[in-house]
Design an enzyme around this catalytic site. Sequence first.
Site, PDB file in Angstrom:
ATOM      1  N   CYS A 113      10.557   5.936   5.743  1.00 46.89           N
ATOM      2  CA  CYS A 113      10.567   4.775   4.864  1.00 46.89           C
ATOM      3  C   CYS A 113      11.479   5.002   3.652  1.00 46.89           C
ATOM      4  CB  CYS A 113       9.138   4.431   4.467  1.00 46.89           C
ATOM      5  SG  CYS A 113       8.887   2.753   3.874  1.00 46.89           S
ATOM      6  N   HIS A 114      10.915   5.103   2.453  1.00 47.85           N
ATOM      7  CA  HIS A 114      11.683   5.363   1.238  1.00 47.85           C
ATOM      8  C   HIS A 114      11.831   6.857   0.952  1.00 47.85           C
ATOM      9  CE1 HIS A 114      10.705   1.122   0.645  1.00 47.85           C
ATOM     10  NE2 HIS A 114      11.626   1.076  -0.307  1.00 47.85           N
TER      11      HIS A 114
END
Length: 182
Positions: A113-114
Site C-alpha cells: 500500500c503506502h
Amino acid sequence: MADELHGKRIAILAADGVERVELEQPRQALQDAGATTVLLSLHEGEIKARENDLDEAGTFSVDALVKSASADEYDALLLPGGTVNPDQLRVDTDAVGFVRDIMVADKPVAAICHGPWTLIEAGVAKGRTLTSYPSIRTDLRNAGANVVDEEVARDGNLITSRSPEDLPAFNAAMVELFSQDK
C-alpha cells in the site's frame, strides 16, 4: 505454509496509523510459517491501528524501538501501509536509516500500500520495479522507480503490493521470498 520460516527473525516497522489488516494478516502469515516477528516502532507501548485510514481499529504492542534496532538482528523486513503510518516513518531518521540498512544489506523486504513511501525516503526506490497504492505512484516515479499496476511486484529482494485486496497474494509472495536463502 508449514515451517519454511523457522529460525527467521522478521522486523515489522510500523507507527500510529498503521492499516490494521496490513500488519495483522502478514504478521500472522509469517508466524504461521514459523517466523519470529518483532514489531518495531517510534515509541514504546502501543501503536494505534486504523481501518481505511479513518476508523480506529485497536492497538498493537510495540516490541522494540527502531532507534535501538540494527539490521544485523533481522532476516527480513515488513513495511505495512495506511497513509499515516509511513508518513510518520519517512520523517524519522532512525526509521529511514533502518530501512536503508536492511536494503543495503540485501535482506528481503515486503511493502504494501503506502509502505513504499519509506523506501523512497531511504533512497532505495530508484531503478526498482514497484507497485503501490495508486496515490503514491507519482512519488515512486519521481524517485526513479519503474511503477507497475500488479497484485505483487517482485524486484530481486523486494516485493510490493497495492492494497489490502492483494493481501492473499502478498502474503504468499512474502513468505516465499523470506524463505529463500541468499
